[in-house]
Design a protein around this motif. Structure first.
Motif, mmCIF file in Angstrom:
data_model
loop_
_atom_site.group_PDB
_atom_site.id
_atom_site.type_symbol
_atom_site.label_atom_id
_atom_site.label_comp_id
_atom_site.label_asym_id
_atom_site.label_seq_id
_atom_site.Cartn_x
_atom_site.Cartn_y
_atom_site.Cartn_z
ATOM 1 N N MET A 1 0.667 -1.082 0.060
ATOM 2 C CA MET A 1 0.046 0.046 -0.082
ATOM 3 C C MET A 1 0.938 1.152 -0.010
ATOM 4 N N GLN A 2 0.545 2.209 -0.868
ATOM 5 C CA GLN A 2 1.327 3.444 -0.801
ATOM 6 C C GLN A 2 1.117 4.284 0.244
ATOM 7 N N VAL A 3 2.005 4.869 1.063
ATOM 8 C CA VAL A 3 1.825 5.815 2.152
ATOM 9 C C VAL A 3 2.676 6.853 1.670
ATOM 10 N N GLU A 4 2.110 8.115 1.884
ATOM 11 C CA GLU A 4 2.644 9.610 1.667
ATOM 12 C C GLU A 4 2.498 10.324 3.006
ATOM 13 N N LYS A 5 3.735 11.148 3.344
ATOM 14 C CA LYS A 5 3.632 11.941 4.587
ATOM 15 C C LYS A 5 3.953 13.328 4.036
ATOM 16 N N CYS A 6 3.261 14.266 4.900
ATOM 17 C CA CYS A 6 3.411 15.632 4.783
ATOM 18 C C CYS A 6 3.135 16.403 6.060
ATOM 19 N N ASP A 7 3.300 17.614 5.896
ATOM 20 C CA ASP A 7 2.860 18.247 6.960
ATOM 21 C C ASP A 7 1.454 18.953 7.121
ATOM 22 N N ILE A 8 0.874 19.094 6.049
ATOM 23 C CA ILE A 8 -0.555 19.654 5.786
ATOM 24 C C ILE A 8 -0.801 18.837 4.558
ATOM 25 N N LEU A 9 -2.155 18.156 4.942
ATOM 26 C CA LEU A 9 -2.709 17.470 3.791
ATOM 27 C C LEU A 9 -4.275 18.534 3.582
#
Length: 560
Positions: A1-9
Motif C-alpha cells: 500500500m502506498q503511504v505518503e507523508k506531509c505537514d499539511i494535507l
C-alpha cells in the motif's frame, strides 16, 4: 500500500483547497493536495466568476457589507466569521488575481462603479464580474498557482476516512480511482475543502456531480461539530425541461431586472419586484405556490421578463445578460422567443449551496485538533441564506486563513502517526467484485429522490420522518451491493464510497430540519410557517458521540 507523508494535507481541488495549499506551502510547509476531480474543477470551475468587493462605490465599506450579510442570513450567522468575511473580501479578489485570473475593470484599468453591479440582498453595488467563462479561467489560474507553489497533487483521489492519533486528526485513507488502489496520507494537520452536497438533490441541482457531501461526512465521523445543516440554499431559477437540462442554472433574483414578474400556471402574478429580493425570499414564495398546486406540467412557475422590454434599463439588462452568455442555455432549451425575453421561462428552484457545515473558529479550525475547514464545507458565515457573489470571496479568504493557521500549528512540530488502520483499508479494498443485489448508483437515485421530495424546498414533519425511514432502508440495502471487479476507474466503487458519505449527510440535514420548528431563510416548514425569533434564534449543533448523532442548540452570538 502506498503511504505518503506531509505537514499539511488539503482535501479538495477547488478554490478553497488550492488557496489553503498554496498559503501553507508559502509558509514553508510540506503540502499534499488531494482532489476527487482534476485540479481546479468542481463547482469553482462551473461558476460565473462573480465576486463581492465592498468599497468600490461611494458610501460602501466593509461595515455596510457586514450588515447586509447578517440581514441576508436572517440573524443566524456567526458574527465573528461575518466580520472577517466582510473586511477581508477585497483581499480574496486580489489573491485570486495573483494566481493569474482577471476581473473586469474600467477603461483606466481600475475597479469603479462602471464595473460593479447590484445583486439581491446587497444594499449597494459591490459585485465584480469577469468575461464569459470566468469559472474556467479561475480553475486554470488556480491550477497554475498550485504548480508554481510546488505542491504535491493527487488527482482523481477520494477521501474515505480521516486518521487519528491521540484524539488528533493525522491524515486520511483515500482511494485512487485511476489505479484502483488505496493511498494512506499521514500529516500533521488536515484542511477539508471538499465543497457542498448539492448532488444529494439531483437532478434538481445546478451543482457539479462531485459535490456529494464528502467533507461533512468525514468531519462528522471524526467527531467534529457541524452547524445548521438544515440550511440548504436553492437557486430560484433553473430550467425544468427537457429532462436532460433539468436543474440547469439560469439566474438568481437579480436576473428579473427592474420589471420581471413571476406567474403561476394560470397566469396569476405571484411575485413582483424580484430583482432586489434574496434567493431565500423568492424560493420560499415559489415553494409555497408549487405546494398549493400552482405549478406547470413541468413542475415550475413562469418567469415573465417581457415587461423589461418596455424600458431602456430593461433592454440594457437584456443586453448585459446576452453579452455574459447567461441566456444561451435558455435559448437551447426554450427557443428564440424565450431567449429574447418575449416568452416566459418555465423555472423551478434547484439545490445550489449549503450554508450549514463544519463549525470553525476565525482561523478555520474545527472542534477536533488538527482539523481545519474552508470554503462551502465550512458553516456559520451565511446563516440561513447566502447573498450572491459572496461564496467565491469566501473561498479565498478562508482558504488563506485555514492554510496559514494549519501551517503555523505544524511548524517545527513532530507528530506521531496513527497505526492500526487495517480495518479502514480493508473496508475499501474489499469492495471490488461484490455480488450483491443493488447497484450503488441506483441507491444514489433513491436517496436523491427522497431528499428532493421530502427534504427539499418545502418540509414538514410527516415528510421528514418518511425521509428518515427511506434513509434507513437505503443504509440497509447498501450492505448488499453489486460492484464490478474492474480495477481501474471502477465507478461502482467510487459510487459506493460516495453513497456512504451521502447517507450520513442526508441524515444530518433531515434530523436538523426536524429540530428547527420554524421557517427561517432557506428552511421552509409548512407546519411552522413563521420565523420564531423568541425561541429559534439559535444554531443547531450536531456531533457524533458514542456512535450516535447528538444535537444541541446554542443562542446565536451577538454582533462582533
Amino acid at each position: 500500500m502506498q503511504v505518503e507523508k506531509c505537514d499539511i494535507l488539503c482535501l479538495g481541488g477547488g478554490g478553497a483547497g488550492i488557496t489553503a495549499a498554496i498559503t501553507a506551502a508559502e509558509q514553508g510547509a510540506d503540502v499534499i493536495l488531494v482532489s476527487k476531480e482534476p485540479l481546479g474543477y468542481g463547482d469553482t470551475r462551473i461558476s460565473m466568476g462573480l465576486m463581492s468587493c465592498p468599497g468600490v462605490v461611494e458610501g460602501d465599506d466593509w461595515q455596510h457589507f457586514y450588515k447586509d450579510l447578517i440581514k441576508g442570513g436572517e440573524n443566524l450567522n456567526d458574527p465573528e466569521l461575518v466580520h472577517i468575511m466582510a473586511e477581508w473580501a477585497p483581499y480574496g479578489l486580489k489573491l485570486l488575481e495573483s494566481y493569474g485570473h482577471l476581473f473586469e475593470r474600467n477603461k483606466d484599468g481600475k475597479f469603479s462603479k462602471e464595473v460593479v453591479f447590484l445583486l439581491g440582498g446587497h444594499s449597494l453595488p459591490r459585485t465584480i464580474g469577469c468575461p464569459p467563462g470566468g469559472g474556467i479561467s479561475m480553475g486554470n489560474s488556480l491550477r497554475a498557482g498550485a504548480a508554481r507553489a510546488g505542491i504535491r497533487v493527487f488527482e482523481e483521489v477520494i477521501a474515505c476516512n480521516l486518521l487519528f492519533d491521540d484524539k488528533r486528526v493525522t491524515g486520511a485513507v483515500c482511494f485512487d480511482l485511476c489505479r484502483g488502489e488505496v493511498i494512506l496520507f499521514q500529516s500533521g494537520a488536515v484542511v477539508i475543502a471538499t465543497g457542498g452536497a448539492g448532488w444529494l438533490y439531483y437532478p434538481h441541482t445546478d451543482c457539479n456531480a462531485g459535490v456529494t457531501g464528502d467533507g461533512y461526512a468525514l468531519a462528522y465521523e471524526a467527531g467534529a461539530e457541524l452547524i445548521d445543516m438544515e440550511q440548504v440554499q436553492f437557486m430560484p431559477f433553473a430550467l425544468t425541461y427537457p429532462a436532460s437540462m433539468c436543474g440547469v442554472y439560469v439566474g438568481e433574483p437579480s436576473l428579473a431586472a427592474p420589471a420581471g414578474i413571476l406567474r403561476n400556471s394560470k397566469g396569476k402574478i405571484i411575485l413582483e419586484g424580484l430583482g432586489t429580493m434574496t434567493r431565500a425570499q423568492v424560493t420560499n414564495a415559489m415553494a409555497v405556490e408549487l405546494s398549493n398546486g400552482g405549478g406547470t406540467e413541468y413542475g415550475g412557475l413562469l418567469l415573465d421578463l417581457s415587461p423589461n422590454l418596455s424600458s431602456p434599463e430593461g433592454r440594457r439588462m437584456w443586453k448585459v445578460r446576452k453579452e455574459r452568455g447567461q441566456l444561451e442555455s435558455v435559448r437551447f432549451a426554450y427557443g428564440e422567443d424565450a431567449y429574447r425575453w418575449e416568452k416566459p421561462w418555465d423555472v423551478a428552484p434547484a439545490a445550489h449551496y449549503f450554508m450549514g457545515g463544519i463549525k470553525v473558529n476565525t482561523s478555520g479550525q474545527s472542534s477536533v485538533p488538527g482539523l481545519y475547514a474552508a470554503g462551502q464545507v465550512l458553516g456559520g458565515i451565511h446563516g440561513a441564506n447566502r447573498l450572491g457573489s459572496v461564496s467565491l470571496a469566501e473561498l479565498f479568504v478562508f482558504g488563506y486563513l485555514a492554510g496559514e493557521a494549519a501551517a503555523r500549528e505544524c511548524k517545527g512540530q513532530e507528530f506521531s502517526f496513527s497505526k492500526g488502520n487495517e480495518e479502514a483499508v480493508a473496508n475499501i479494498t474489499g469492495l471490488r467484485g461484490r455480488k450483491g443485489s443493488f447497484k450503488p448508483i441506483k441507491l444514489h437515485r433513491r436517496l436523491q429522490k427522497t431528499m428532493w421530495e421530502n427534504v427539499g424546498i418545502v418540509r414538514e414533519e410527516r415528510g421528514l420522518r418518511a425521509a428518515l425511514r427511506e434513509i434507513e432502508e437505503i443504509e440497509e440495502a447498501s450492505k448488499d451491493l453489486q460492484i464490478t471487479p474492474q480495477l481501474s476507474y471502477n465507478k461502482d466503487k467510487l459510487h459506493t464510497i460516495e453513497l456512504k458519505h451521502m447517507l450520513t449527510v442526508a441524515r444530518l440535514i433531515t434530523e436538523s430540519a426536524l429540530i428547527r420548528q420554524e421557517t427561517r431563510g432557506a428552511h421552509l416548514r409548512l407546519d411552522f410557517r413563521e420565523k420564531d425569533e423568541e425561541n429559534w434564534r439559535r444554531n443547531i449543533i450536531i456531533l457524533k458521540n458514542k456512535n450516535k448523532m447528538q444535537f444541541r442548540t446554542e443562542v446565536v452570538k451577538t454582533d462582533a
